[in-house]
Design a protein around this motif. Structure first.
Motif, PDB file in Angstrom:
ATOM      1  N   ALA A  67     -13.132   7.890   4.495  1.00 39.63           N
ATOM      2  CA  ALA A  67     -12.486   9.208   4.402  1.00 39.63           C
ATOM      3  C   ALA A  67     -11.521   9.479   5.551  1.00 39.63           C
ATOM      4  O   ALA A  67     -11.380  10.607   6.016  1.00 39.63           O
ATOM      5  CB  ALA A  67     -13.531  10.325   4.311  1.00 39.63           C
ATOM      6  N   CYS A  68     -10.838   8.449   6.001  1.00 44.53           N
ATOM      7  CA  CYS A  68      -9.881   8.619   7.095  1.00 44.53           C
ATOM      8  C   CYS A  68      -8.565   9.165   6.535  1.00 44.53           C
ATOM      9  O   CYS A  68      -8.076   8.678   5.511  1.00 44.53           O
ATOM     10  CB  CYS A  68      -9.630   7.284   7.796  1.00 44.53           C
ATOM     11  N   PRO A  69      -7.977  10.177   7.190  1.00 40.98           N
ATOM     12  CA  PRO A  69      -6.746  10.774   6.661  1.00 40.98           C
ATOM     13  C   PRO A  69      -5.496   9.894   6.785  1.00 40.98           C
ATOM     14  O   PRO A  69      -4.482  10.180   6.160  1.00 40.98           O
ATOM     15  CB  PRO A  69      -6.580  12.038   7.518  1.00 40.98           C
ATOM     16  N   GLU A  70      -5.563   8.835   7.594  1.00 37.83           N
ATOM     17  CA  GLU A  70      -4.372   7.993   7.832  1.00 37.83           C
ATOM     18  C   GLU A  70      -4.090   7.108   6.608  1.00 37.83           C
ATOM     19  O   GLU A  70      -4.963   6.914   5.751  1.00 37.83           O
ATOM     20  CB  GLU A  70      -4.579   7.124   9.073  1.00 37.83           C
ATOM     21  N   ASP A  71      -2.883   6.535   6.566  1.00 32.56           N
ATOM     22  CA  ASP A  71      -2.505   5.759   5.373  1.00 32.56           C
ATOM     23  C   ASP A  71      -2.311   4.261   5.646  1.00 32.56           C
ATOM     24  O   ASP A  71      -1.584   3.589   4.903  1.00 32.56           O
ATOM     25  CB  ASP A  71      -1.254   6.356   4.710  1.00 32.56           C
ATOM     26  N   PRO A  76      -9.522  -0.374   4.289  1.00 33.33           N
ATOM     27  CA  PRO A  76     -10.413   0.107   3.231  1.00 33.33           C
ATOM     28  C   PRO A  76     -10.953   1.508   3.492  1.00 33.33           C
ATOM     29  O   PRO A  76     -11.525   2.131   2.593  1.00 33.33           O
ATOM     30  CB  PRO A  76     -11.555  -0.923   3.239  1.00 33.33           C
ATOM     31  N   GLN A  77     -10.754   2.036   4.719  1.00 39.01           N
ATOM     32  CA  GLN A  77     -11.362   3.323   5.073  1.00 39.01           C
ATOM     33  C   GLN A  77     -10.441   4.518   4.868  1.00 39.01           C
ATOM     34  O   GLN A  77     -10.849   5.659   5.068  1.00 39.01           O
ATOM     35  CB  GLN A  77     -11.811   3.288   6.526  1.00 39.01           C
ATOM     36  N   SER A  78      -9.190   4.256   4.474  1.00 39.74           N
ATOM     37  CA  SER A  78      -8.278   5.377   4.242  1.00 39.74           C
ATOM     38  C   SER A  78      -8.715   6.147   3.004  1.00 39.74           C
ATOM     39  O   SER A  78      -9.040   5.553   1.971  1.00 39.74           O
ATOM     40  CB  SER A  78      -6.857   4.843   4.041  1.00 39.74           C
ATOM     41  N   VAL A  79      -8.674   7.467   3.096  1.00 43.25           N
ATOM     42  CA  VAL A  79      -9.077   8.331   1.971  1.00 43.25           C
ATOM     43  C   VAL A  79      -8.087   8.190   0.807  1.00 43.25           C
ATOM     44  O   VAL A  79      -8.378   8.550  -0.332  1.00 43.25           O
ATOM     45  CB  VAL A  79      -9.196   9.803   2.457  1.00 43.25           C
ATOM     46  N   TYR A  81      -6.909   5.472  -0.608  1.00 42.14           N
ATOM     47  CA  TYR A  81      -7.061   4.318  -1.500  1.00 42.14           C
ATOM     48  C   TYR A  81      -8.487   4.270  -2.032  1.00 42.14           C
ATOM     49  O   TYR A  81      -9.441   4.527  -1.293  1.00 42.14           O
ATOM     50  CB  TYR A  81      -6.743   3.010  -0.754  1.00 42.14           C
ATOM     51  N   ASP A  82      -8.599   3.915  -3.302  1.00 40.19           N
ATOM     52  CA  ASP A  82      -9.934   3.831  -3.894  1.00 40.19           C
ATOM     53  C   ASP A  82     -10.466   2.417  -3.726  1.00 40.19           C
ATOM     54  O   ASP A  82     -10.120   1.512  -4.483  1.00 40.19           O
ATOM     55  CB  ASP A  82      -9.872   4.236  -5.376  1.00 40.19           C
ATOM     56  N   THR A  83     -11.291   2.264  -2.711  1.00 38.02           N
ATOM     57  CA  THR A  83     -11.857   0.942  -2.433  1.00 38.02           C
ATOM     58  C   THR A  83     -13.356   0.926  -2.733  1.00 38.02           C
ATOM     59  O   THR A  83     -14.033  -0.059  -2.451  1.00 38.02           O
ATOM     60  CB  THR A  83     -11.633   0.544  -0.955  1.00 38.02           C
ATOM     61  N   GLY A  84     -13.867   2.033  -3.248  1.00 37.34           N
ATOM     62  CA  GLY A  84     -15.285   2.113  -3.603  1.00 37.34           C
ATOM     63  C   GLY A  84     -16.195   2.227  -2.380  1.00 37.34           C
ATOM     64  O   GLY A  84     -17.417   2.115  -2.492  1.00 37.34           O
ATOM     65  N   ALA A 243      -9.833  -4.988  -2.162  1.00 37.79           N
ATOM     66  CA  ALA A 243      -9.328  -4.468  -3.438  1.00 37.79           C
ATOM     67  C   ALA A 243      -9.189  -2.954  -3.352  1.00 37.79           C
ATOM     68  O   ALA A 243     -10.096  -2.266  -2.855  1.00 37.79           O
ATOM     69  CB  ALA A 243     -10.289  -4.864  -4.562  1.00 37.79           C
ATOM     70  N   GLY A 244      -8.064  -2.453  -3.815  1.00 40.83           N
ATOM     71  CA  GLY A 244      -7.815  -1.010  -3.786  1.00 40.83           C
ATOM     72  C   GLY A 244      -6.839  -0.626  -2.679  1.00 40.83           C
ATOM     73  O   GLY A 244      -6.181   0.406  -2.758  1.00 40.83           O
ATOM     74  N   THR A 245      -6.712  -1.464  -1.644  1.00 35.79           N
ATOM     75  CA  THR A 245      -5.722  -1.184  -0.588  1.00 35.79           C
ATOM     76  C   THR A 245      -4.361  -1.730  -1.034  1.00 35.79           C
ATOM     77  O   THR A 245      -4.305  -2.733  -1.757  1.00 35.79           O
ATOM     78  CB  THR A 245      -6.110  -1.852   0.762  1.00 35.79           C
ATOM     79  N   PRO A 246      -3.275  -1.090  -0.590  1.00 35.69           N
ATOM     80  CA  PRO A 246      -1.946  -1.572  -0.997  1.00 35.69           C
ATOM     81  C   PRO A 246      -1.690  -3.024  -0.611  1.00 35.69           C
ATOM     82  O   PRO A 246      -0.928  -3.710  -1.289  1.00 35.69           O
ATOM     83  CB  PRO A 246      -0.992  -0.634  -0.256  1.00 35.69           C
ATOM     84  N   LEU A 247      -2.319  -3.506   0.463  1.00 35.07           N
ATOM     85  CA  LEU A 247      -2.039  -4.884   0.891  1.00 35.07           C
ATOM     86  C   LEU A 247      -2.924  -5.922   0.195  1.00 35.07           C
ATOM     87  O   LEU A 247      -2.807  -7.120   0.475  1.00 35.07           O
ATOM     88  CB  LEU A 247      -2.143  -5.006   2.415  1.00 35.07           C
ATOM     89  N   HIS A 248      -3.777  -5.458  -0.710  1.00 36.38           N
ATOM     90  CA  HIS A 248      -4.557  -6.428  -1.484  1.00 36.38           C
ATOM     91  C   HIS A 248      -3.589  -7.244  -2.327  1.00 36.38           C
ATOM     92  O   HIS A 248      -2.731  -6.678  -3.009  1.00 36.38           O
ATOM     93  CB  HIS A 248      -5.571  -5.704  -2.364  1.00 36.38           C
TER      94      HIS A 248
END
Ligand code: SAM
Ligand code: DTB
Ligand code: SF4
Length: 336
Positions: A67-71, A76-79, A81-84, A243-248
């Motif tokens: 749930a980190c506000p940064e992008d 995987p911890q950025s709010v 992106y849906d990384t589960g 998976a779910g992050t833009p760099l995946h």
């Protein structure tokens, strides 16, 4: 009056000298060396400043997850992106102390607490201060990575006994905007200056394999190697693709290019610990051995990084034994 032209000649350099005037072309020319020449130089410089075959061992713990506000597009911890990844609140001080004691008993000498924050809130920092004190009491070196800090927050952490603060520049100033938009490269340098000013050791490096060019890797290391004081610790991470992050799905890095970056970090920051950081789970033992040859002398130890996997402790112990590597003793006196 005319000045003799030789007055303008740069003075002779010797490999292994600590310098703060590296130019980008100079760093690029190191990257361009034949790999074996680069490895040989790096190992020779390594041996000028460090006990051969010793590797510093740190254990990481995510004290506040997700749930980190940064992008940051790798994270995987950025709010955003849906990384589960399940969000977890700030841990209790006693639980952190228990995990630190277990890390110490398993052989770690430094314990690094990471939080998925843009920057710590006052009430949260008060709790982290208690965590630092309790980890320090266990005889461990302490490290934290909590996002951006003000000078006052850095001073508070120093008073609590914090030995190291990790804050990465991640990549070159030019490529940075492709990776993160919610905080600037200059913000990062300001936090690093606050940490340095507070008298905390600086841990600062970056990530490779995000689609950057070799020139970006050279520029990133040049920024670090021209800081007024080199970071005591330089983590070189290989992107862990989640998976779910833009760099995946980013194109994989040539493993030899990773080794080259380690060697160039060793040559440009000869007295810094260079950490073979995230990404070891995806590396062969042989590749890790090449990284140690290139001058890496620190690792994360324990089955988890922050949210992703890391080799088992038994596997790392076996690798150390096979390579004749010993854990580096804690430098407690130096940080008192
Ligand atoms: N939130 C704080 C911050 O960013 O400053 C501290 C924690 S953050 C996870 C610490 C560092 O971990 C990042 O700066 C980045 O270099 C590294 N990191 C994060 N995700 C990664 C990944 N998927 N692969 C490799 N390194 C990663
Ligand atoms: C650093 O340079 N690498 C560590 C530490 N500093 C905090 C973090 C790696 C994180 C890898 C992805 C994850 O486990 O979430
Ligand atoms: Fe947040 Fe740090 Fe991940 Fe960026 S790297 S999204 S700041 S936890």
């Amino acid at each position: 009056m005319s000045v003799a032209p030789e007055a303008f000649q740069p003075r002779a350099r010797h490999p292994g000298e600590v310098r703060h005037d590296w130019s980008i072309p100079e760093v690029q020319s190191l990257f361009a060396l034949p790999l074996m020449d680069l490895l040989l130089q790096a190992q020779q410089v390594h041996r000028q400043h460090f006990v051969p075959n010793q590797v510093q061992v740190s254990t990481l713990l995510s004290i506040k997850t997700g749930a980190c506000p940064e992008d940051c597009t790798y994270c995987p911890q950025s709010v955003r992106y849906d990384t589960g990844l399940a969000r977890e609140e700030l841990m209790q001080v006693e639980d952190v102390a228990r995990r630190a004691a277990a890390a110490r008993d398993a052989g770690a000498t430094r314990f690094c607490m990471g939080a998925a924050w843009r920057s710590p809130k006052t009430k949260d920092l008060r709790i982290v201060v208690e965590m630092v004190k309790s980890v320090k009491e266990l005889g461990l070196e302490t490290c934290a990575t909590l996002g951006m800090l003000t000078p006052a927050q850095a001073a508070e952490l120093k008073d609590a006994g914090l030995d190291y603060y990790n804050h990465n520049i991640d990549t070159s100033p030019e490529f940075y905007g492709e990776v993160i938009t919610t905080r600037t490269f200059a913000d990062r340098l300001n936090t690093l200056a606050a940490v340095r000013e507070a008298g905390i050791h600086v841990c600062c490096g970056g990530i490779l394999g995000m689609g950057e060019q070799e020139g970006d890797r050279a520029a990133m290391l040049q920024v670090l190697a021209t800081l007024p004081q080199h970071p005591e610790s330089v983590p070189i991470n290989q992107l862990v693709q989640v998976a779910g992050t833009p760099l995946h799905g980013a194109a994989a890095l040539d493993p030899f290019d990773f080794v080259r970056a380690i060697a160039v970090a060793r040559l440009t920051m000869p007295k810094s610990h260079v950490r073979l950081s995230a990404g070891r789970e995806q590396m062969s033992d042989e590749l890790q051995a090449l990284c140690f040859m290139a001058g890496a002398n620190s690792i994360f130890y324990g089955e988890k990084l922050l949210t992703t996997g890391n080799p088992d402790t038994a596997q790392d112990q076996a690798l150390f034994a096979r390579l004749g590597i010993e854990p580096e003793p804690a430098a407690v006196a130096a940080h008192a």
